[in-house]
Design an enzyme around this catalytic site. Structure first.
Site, PDB file in Angstrom:
ATOM      1  N   ASP A 206       8.619 -30.843  30.984  1.00 46.97           N
ATOM      2  CA  ASP A 206       9.309 -29.744  30.305  1.00 46.97           C
ATOM      3  C   ASP A 206       9.928 -28.826  31.338  1.00 46.97           C
ATOM      4  OD1 ASP A 206       9.855 -27.431  28.455  1.00 46.97           O
ATOM      5  OD2 ASP A 206       8.586 -28.606  27.111  1.00 46.97           O
TER       6      ASP A 206
ATOM      7  N   ASP B 100      14.228 -31.753  33.489  1.00 47.51           N
ATOM      8  CA  ASP B 100      15.465 -31.562  32.742  1.00 47.51           C
ATOM      9  C   ASP B 100      15.876 -32.946  32.260  1.00 47.51           C
ATOM     10  OD1 ASP B 100      18.055 -31.322  31.832  1.00 47.51           O
ATOM     11  OD2 ASP B 100      18.835 -30.328  33.621  1.00 47.51           O
ATOM     12  N   VAL B 101      15.742 -33.205  30.967  1.00 40.08           N
ATOM     13  CA  VAL B 101      15.939 -34.565  30.456  1.00 40.08           C
ATOM     14  C   VAL B 101      17.373 -35.054  30.585  1.00 40.08           C
ATOM     15  CG1 VAL B 101      13.979 -34.453  28.874  1.00 40.08           C
ATOM     16  CG2 VAL B 101      16.277 -33.795  28.061  1.00 40.08           C
TER      17      VAL B 101
ATOM     18  N   ASN C  49      10.570 -36.738  23.167  1.00 37.56           N
ATOM     19  CA  ASN C  49      10.559 -35.753  22.081  1.00 37.56           C
ATOM     20  C   ASN C  49      11.558 -34.622  22.278  1.00 37.56           C
ATOM     21  OD1 ASN C  49       9.265 -33.880  19.940  1.00 37.56           O
ATOM     22  ND2 ASN C  49       9.006 -32.753  21.857  1.00 37.56           N
TER      23      ASN C  49
ATOM     24  N   TYR D 127      23.947 -32.796  14.988  1.00 38.19           N
ATOM     25  CA  TYR D 127      22.530 -33.107  15.186  1.00 38.19           C
ATOM     26  C   TYR D 127      22.181 -34.428  14.495  1.00 38.19           C
ATOM     27  CZ  TYR D 127      17.423 -32.558  14.846  1.00 38.19           C
ATOM     28  OH  TYR D 127      16.062 -32.740  14.922  1.00 38.19           O
TER      29      TYR D 127
ATOM     30  N   LYS E 166      20.735 -37.987  16.186  1.00 36.04           N
ATOM     31  CA  LYS E 166      19.487 -38.628  15.784  1.00 36.04           C
ATOM     32  C   LYS E 166      19.720 -40.044  15.266  1.00 36.04           C
ATOM     33  CE  LYS E 166      16.748 -35.307  16.961  1.00 36.04           C
ATOM     34  NZ  LYS E 166      15.709 -35.489  18.016  1.00 36.04           N
TER      35      LYS E 166
ATOM     36  N   THR F 288       8.066 -25.379  12.472  1.00 39.26           N
ATOM     37  CA  THR F 288       7.958 -24.922  13.849  1.00 39.26           C
ATOM     38  C   THR F 288       9.035 -23.864  14.082  1.00 39.26           C
ATOM     39  OG1 THR F 288       9.471 -26.649  14.548  1.00 39.26           O
ATOM     40  CG2 THR F 288       7.115 -27.168  14.636  1.00 39.26           C
TER      41      THR F 288
END
Length: 264
Positions: A39, A62-63, A89, A158, A162, A195
């Protein structure tokens, strides 16, 4: 032997400092796995890792950065003495009507959700395949969304990202199988979970004029869900444990809905 027991397994979870990722990290640890959280929020990630007990850790990640992925996977493998599970994730959601989308917001979602997941798959397979630093096979779990299967307003980009994760999952599973990597690749489609991201999405829907209030948006989601409720973090986390475990040993290249039936 309990087929859900992950004792002796080593996992890397991206975006595990909070939200769904934190829940996934906790569930994997509770099932017996040792977990490293990848993360950018290293302080929050360290708090989670410390709370899991001895043997768990953190790597800055940093993905969207290929080199950062290589370093993070190498560090996680060294910390844990191997790597058996990678959970992609980390993700972002920026709400917008299609008539108002901004190029920078599109790029941000493409970078984190698609590029980030693609790089995670790349480095997981390289590490877990024969001759890799871990080299014993394993499991990759990507986090898609129910948004990949339904036409919910306000989240067009988004949803597209996905959907891309679903396609990448299936291609990666086929490649890994054809090349004898010994790695299963699956994804989950979470439903709406309250969340910070989920609550923000509901508020965004009201601000865009799509619903009268955030509560109305939530009620609309519940109304579309046969199970009659929002998802919980544990619902998603338990699905990740299942896909990480021997209980799912013949599940490969699949997308598992964890949405209470919303996307059927």
């Amino acid at each position: 032997m309990n087929a859900f027991d992950l004792s002796g397994r080593r996992a890397l979870v991206t975006g595990g400092a909070q939200g769904l990722g934190e829940g996934m990290a906790r569930a994997l640890a509770a099932a017996g796995a040792k977990v490293v959280i990848g993360d950018l929020q290293t302080g929050a990630a360290q708090t989670v890792a410390t709370s899991l007990g001895d043997g768990h850790g953190v790597v800055a990640l940093d993905v969207t950065d290929d080199d950062a992925w290589a370093s993070a996977v190498d560090s996680a493998t060294q910390q844990l003495g191997g790597l058996d599970i990678v959970v992609n994730n980390a993700g972002v959601e920026i709400s917008s009507l299609m008539t108002e989308i901004k190029a920078d917001d599109i790029r941000r979602q493409l970078d984190v959700n698609i590029l980030g997941t693609a790089l995670g798959i790349k480095h997981a397979l390289r590490t877990m395949r024969p001759g890799g630093a871990a080299g014993r096979g394993g499991v990759v779990i990507n986090v898609a969304s129910v948004a990949a299967t339904i036409a919910f307003p306000g989240i067009g980009i988004y949803s597209a990202t996905k959907s891309a994760i679903d396609r990448m999952t299936r291609v990666a599973a086929m490649e890994a199988g054809k090349l004898g990597y010994g790695v299963r690749v699956n994804c989950i489609y979470p439903g709406l979970v309250p969340t910070e991201m989920g609550a923000g999405l509901a508020s965004d829907m009201a601000e865009l004029g799509l619903f009268g209030s955030a509560q109305e948006a939530v009620e609309a989601v519940v109304g579309l869900t046969p199970s009659g409720r929002l998802g919980e973090v544990t619902d998603m986390a338990d699905a990740v444990v299942f896909l990480s475990s021997d209980a799912s040993r013949f599940v490969n290249g699949a997308g598992l809905p964890v949405d209470g039936g919303m996307g059927m």
